[in-house]
Each structure stands twice: as C-alpha cells, then as structure tokens.
Design a protein around this motif. Structure first.
Motif, PDB file in Angstrom:
ATOM      1  N   GLN A  24       0.828  -1.209   0.000  1.00 49.82           N
ATOM      2  CA  GLN A  24       0.000   0.000   0.000  1.00 49.82           C
ATOM      3  C   GLN A  24       0.863   1.259   0.000  1.00 49.82           C
ATOM      4  N   GLU A  25       1.906   1.254   0.798  1.00 50.19           N
ATOM      5  CA  GLU A  25       2.787   2.410   0.888  1.00 50.19           C
ATOM      6  C   GLU A  25       3.468   2.686  -0.454  1.00 50.19           C
ATOM      7  N   ALA A  26       3.984   1.643  -1.083  1.00 49.98           N
ATOM      8  CA  ALA A  26       4.687   1.811  -2.353  1.00 49.98           C
ATOM      9  C   ALA A  26       3.738   2.250  -3.462  1.00 49.98           C
ATOM     10  N   LEU A  27       2.587   1.591  -3.563  1.00 49.91           N
ATOM     11  CA  LEU A  27       1.636   1.924  -4.618  1.00 49.91           C
ATOM     12  C   LEU A  27       1.006   3.296  -4.413  1.00 49.91           C
ATOM     13  N   SER A  28       0.758   3.677  -3.177  1.00 47.35           N
ATOM     14  CA  SER A  28       0.206   5.010  -2.906  1.00 47.35           C
ATOM     15  C   SER A  28       1.133   6.091  -3.437  1.00 47.35           C
ATOM     16  N   SER A  29       2.419   5.893  -3.211  1.00 47.89           N
ATOM     17  CA  SER A  29       3.400   6.868  -3.677  1.00 47.89           C
ATOM     18  C   SER A  29       3.400   6.967  -5.204  1.00 47.89           C
ATOM     19  N   ILE A  30       3.384   5.819  -5.868  1.00 52.92           N
ATOM     20  CA  ILE A  30       3.403   5.803  -7.338  1.00 52.92           C
ATOM     21  C   ILE A  30       2.121   6.417  -7.906  1.00 52.92           C
ATOM     22  N   ILE A  31       0.981   6.069  -7.331  1.00 49.30           N
ATOM     23  CA  ILE A  31      -0.303   6.570  -7.847  1.00 49.30           C
ATOM     24  C   ILE A  31      -0.428   8.076  -7.635  1.00 49.30           C
ATOM     25  N   ARG A  32       0.038   8.559  -6.484  1.00 51.65           N
ATOM     26  CA  ARG A  32      -0.019  10.014  -6.255  1.00 51.65           C
ATOM     27  C   ARG A  32       0.846  10.764  -7.267  1.00 51.65           C
ATOM     28  N   GLU A  33       1.981  10.160  -7.598  1.00 48.66           N
ATOM     29  CA  GLU A  33       2.903  10.813  -8.524  1.00 48.66           C
ATOM     30  C   GLU A  33       2.413  10.730  -9.973  1.00 48.66           C
ATOM     31  N   ARG A  34       1.961   9.554 -10.398  1.00 54.76           N
ATOM     32  CA  ARG A  34       1.603   9.338 -11.810  1.00 54.76           C
ATOM     33  C   ARG A  34       0.162   9.733 -12.139  1.00 54.76           C
ATOM     34  N   LYS A  35      -0.714   9.737 -11.125  1.00 53.62           N
ATOM     35  CA  LYS A  35      -2.125  10.120 -11.292  1.00 53.62           C
ATOM     36  C   LYS A  35      -2.829   9.377 -12.441  1.00 53.62           C
ATOM     37  N   PRO A  36      -2.884   8.053 -12.366  1.00 49.47           N
ATOM     38  CA  PRO A  36      -3.584   7.293 -13.411  1.00 49.47           C
ATOM     39  C   PRO A  36      -5.098   7.497 -13.327  1.00 49.47           C
ATOM     40  N   THR A  37      -5.755   7.402 -14.466  1.00 54.63           N
ATOM     41  CA  THR A  37      -7.216   7.494 -14.485  1.00 54.63           C
ATOM     42  C   THR A  37      -7.830   6.327 -13.728  1.00 54.63           C
ATOM     43  N   LEU A  38      -7.215   5.174 -13.868  1.00 54.31           N
ATOM     44  CA  LEU A  38      -7.766   3.970 -13.248  1.00 54.31           C
ATOM     45  C   LEU A  38      -6.627   3.060 -12.805  1.00 54.31           C
ATOM     46  N   GLU A 118       7.934  -1.234 -22.280  1.00 58.14           N
ATOM     47  CA  GLU A 118       9.200  -0.750 -21.729  1.00 58.14           C
ATOM     48  C   GLU A 118       9.220  -0.906 -20.209  1.00 58.14           C
ATOM     49  N   ILE A 119      10.325  -1.401 -19.681  1.00 56.93           N
ATOM     50  CA  ILE A 119      10.440  -1.617 -18.235  1.00 56.93           C
ATOM     51  C   ILE A 119      11.151  -0.434 -17.580  1.00 56.93           C
ATOM     52  N   GLU A 120      10.485   0.132 -16.571  1.00 63.05           N
ATOM     53  CA  GLU A 120      11.076   1.222 -15.786  1.00 63.05           C
ATOM     54  C   GLU A 120      11.279   0.731 -14.357  1.00 63.05           C
ATOM     55  N   LYS A 121      12.530   0.706 -13.898  1.00 61.87           N
ATOM     56  CA  LYS A 121      12.829   0.247 -12.551  1.00 61.87           C
ATOM     57  C   LYS A 121      12.897   1.430 -11.594  1.00 61.87           C
ATOM     58  N   ILE A 122      12.269   1.250 -10.430  1.00 60.88           N
ATOM     59  CA  ILE A 122      12.249   2.296  -9.418  1.00 60.88           C
ATOM     60  C   ILE A 122      12.789   1.731  -8.107  1.00 60.88           C
ATOM     61  N   GLN A 123      13.800   2.383  -7.551  1.00 59.40           N
ATOM     62  CA  GLN A 123      14.299   2.024  -6.234  1.00 59.40           C
ATOM     63  C   GLN A 123      13.441   2.732  -5.197  1.00 59.40           C
ATOM     64  N   PHE A 124      12.731   1.940  -4.383  1.00 58.64           N
ATOM     65  CA  PHE A 124      11.804   2.546  -3.427  1.00 58.64           C
ATOM     66  C   PHE A 124      12.297   2.307  -2.002  1.00 58.64           C
ATOM     67  N   GLN A 125      12.272   3.366  -1.192  1.00 62.49           N
ATOM     68  CA  GLN A 125      12.669   3.266   0.210  1.00 62.49           C
ATOM     69  C   GLN A 125      11.484   3.582   1.114  1.00 62.49           C
ATOM     70  N   PHE A 126      11.295   2.759   2.134  1.00 63.84           N
ATOM     71  CA  PHE A 126      10.197   2.965   3.075  1.00 63.84           C
ATOM     72  C   PHE A 126      10.658   3.845   4.228  1.00 63.84           C
ATOM     73  N   ASP A 127       9.780   4.764   4.643  1.00 66.25           N
ATOM     74  CA  ASP A 127      10.090   5.682   5.742  1.00 66.25           C
ATOM     75  C   ASP A 127       9.900   5.036   7.102  1.00 66.25           C
ATOM     76  N   LYS A 128       9.138   3.941   7.144  1.00 73.41           N
ATOM     77  CA  LYS A 128       8.891   3.285   8.429  1.00 73.41           C
ATOM     78  C   LYS A 128       8.734   1.787   8.224  1.00 73.41           C
ATOM     79  N   GLU A 129       8.834   1.069   9.328  1.00 72.24           N
ATOM     80  CA  GLU A 129       8.668  -0.379   9.309  1.00 72.24           C
ATOM     81  C   GLU A 129       7.251  -0.731   9.756  1.00 72.24           C
ATOM     82  N   PHE A 130       6.711  -1.794   9.177  1.00 73.96           N
ATOM     83  CA  PHE A 130       5.392  -2.282   9.585  1.00 73.96           C
ATOM     84  C   PHE A 130       5.589  -3.636  10.259  1.00 73.96           C
ATOM     85  N   GLU A 131       5.680  -3.604  11.583  1.00 72.40           N
ATOM     86  CA  GLU A 131       6.033  -4.806  12.333  1.00 72.40           C
ATOM     87  C   GLU A 131       4.826  -5.503  12.941  1.00 72.40           C
TER      88      GLU A 131
END
Length: 271
Positions: A24-38, A118-131
């Motif tokens: 959820q954290e990773a996808l939320s970041s991508i969706i906020r940035e890319r703003k897909p219609t769906l 086309e493949i786009e690789k993204i290095q993603f870092q999490f700000d917190k741990e979900f333990e």
C-alpha cells in the motif's frame, strides 16, 4: 502478450512477498505521482485486502469484483454479479480524480495490443517499518492427481447429478471421450469431488478445446472459469438456464437421458 506502454518495476526486498502495508505504501506513492485514471487489480485474496485500504489512503473510489466495464461521460460504469450471480448490478464513479477496480478472473480477455512494454525500474525506500504483521512462509497447496487447467477436454458436472452414486456414469462418459471430470461448487461442497476439480472464480479457470457442462445452471462464478473454452456444450433440462447464454451448443433435456445416449453412440462409432 504486450499490453502496456510501460511496466513499472518497484525494487525493494520488503516487496518480495505480499505484505499489504508495504504494498500500500509503495503503490500510494506511485499513484499520487503518476495520477492514473484507473488503477486495476485482478480480484484475489491479496487484492481483496489491498485495494480497499489503498482507496481509503488515497481518498479515491473503488469497486470490487467487476465482470465488465465501460466509460461514459467521464465515469466508469462497472457490471458486477450479485445474489450469487443470479443478476448483475451496475456501479459507477467519476474518474476525474482516479479510482480503483478489481476484475474477476477470466472476465476480461487478454489481447496483444502491440505496445512496447518498456520496463522502468524504481528504487523505493520505506520511511517506516510495519512490524504488526510479517511474512512467515509460503505454503503451496498440494497438487491434485489431475490438473484440469491443462486438459483439452473437460466434462463438468453440477447439482443436476442429484446423487453421488450417479458420478460413476459421468466418469465413464469422460473416459470414453478422453476427458477429465470437473465440477461446479455444489459438488465440491458435497464432498463428491476434490477442490482441485472445481471450475469457477473460487476454483480453477480452464480453457479446453471442449467443455461439456452437464446439469450446471451456469451461475456467474462458474461461467467466469470456463467461458473462454473453444467449444462449450451444455446439457440442462431448464431452457432458461444461464449456461445456455455462453454455450455454443445446447441440449434442453435430462442429462440422465442424454449421457447414456451419447455413450451408446460413442461405443457404436468405436465399433
């Protein structure tokens, strides 16, 4: 098949196994940035957990378990089976701020659109741990003696078989034409066949060259798992059974009359 302009590959070891909070954290970041219609997911156990939480985090609408969809005047309109697949309902939302849908397996055909992929690789870092929860191990379901998803011919039986002792007739018929036996959910619930023989959205999705549905009414969940078969033959004494809507050939009659007649003809042809 190439069905996308671009494939985004998010790299982080925490995404190696499904964990709803990290996903959820990773996808939320991508969706906020890319703003897909769906944002589209296949409807599965993980996405049943992930998609609603993602919609809440992004404050966008979501519709689950879609069987079909269309766009009208900036709105997505989905078709969803309700009441056990007996009827369909339509839901909609405005896509101006995006939205999320999950589609039932087998509901949308895959077509090669000739896109580059086309493949786009993204290095993603999490700000917190979900333990609060963690992945322990992946336990693969034991394989059955027969994989119905690989069969060229499937004879599927539904509640029209009435009694367990009648199952042998179906097995003999399937053997006579070189087919494997599948079933709808009521047969599994009754314990007459194992779960790995169930066809449908909560079972296996099959695409054989020949699919014979015997005594199966054609609930939406079952149809989702077999409607892509090359040739579908349905036998049901109810002329209004939904299975006839997807069948290429239909026989309105009692399966206890049809199956013995077919077996007799097969024996005659084999000499």
């Amino acid at each position: 098949k190439t069905c996308a302009d671009k494939v985004i590959y998010i790299e982080n070891e925490k995404l190696g196994h499904f964990h709803s909070e990290y996903y959820q954290e990773a996808l939320s970041s991508i969706i906020r940035e890319r703003k897909p219609t769906l944002t589209v997911f296949a409807h599965s156990s993980p996405t049943y957990d992930l998609a609603p939480a993602l919609a809440v985090a992004l404050d966008i609408p979501a519709i689950m378990s879609c069987a079909d969809f269309r766009f009208e005047n900036g709105k997505l309109i989905s078709t969803n089976p309700v009441y056990g697949g007996k009827i369909n309902a339509e839901y909609s939302f405005d896509t101006s701020n995006g939205g999320i849908v999950t589609f039932l397996p087998g509901s949308i055909p895959v077509e090669d659109s000739g896109l580059s992929g086309e493949i786009e690789k993204i290095q993603f870092q999490f700000d917190k741990e979900f333990e609060e929860k963690r992945f322990i191990e992946f336990v693969e379901a034991a394989a059955g003696e027969i994989d119905i998803t690989q069969a060229d011919k499937v004879v599927a039986i539904g509640r029209g078989i009435k009694e367990e002792e009648n199952m042998q007739m179906i097995k003999d018929f399937a053997d006579a034409i070189g087919a494997v036996v599948g079933c709808s959910r009521p047969i599994v619930d009754a314990g007459w066949l194992p779960k790995d023989r169930q066809v449908g959205s909560s079972g296996k999705t099959v695409k054989p060259k020949l699919y014979i549905a015997l005594g199966i009414s054609g609930a939406f969940q079952h149809v989702m798992g077999m409607k892509a078969s090359d040739t579908i033959i349905a036998v049901n004494k109810d002329p209004n059974a939904p299975i006839f809507a997807v069948a290429h050939y239909g026989i309105v009659d009692d399966l206890f009359k049809v199956v013995p007649a077919l077996q007799a003809k097969i024996a005659e042809l084999k000499g």
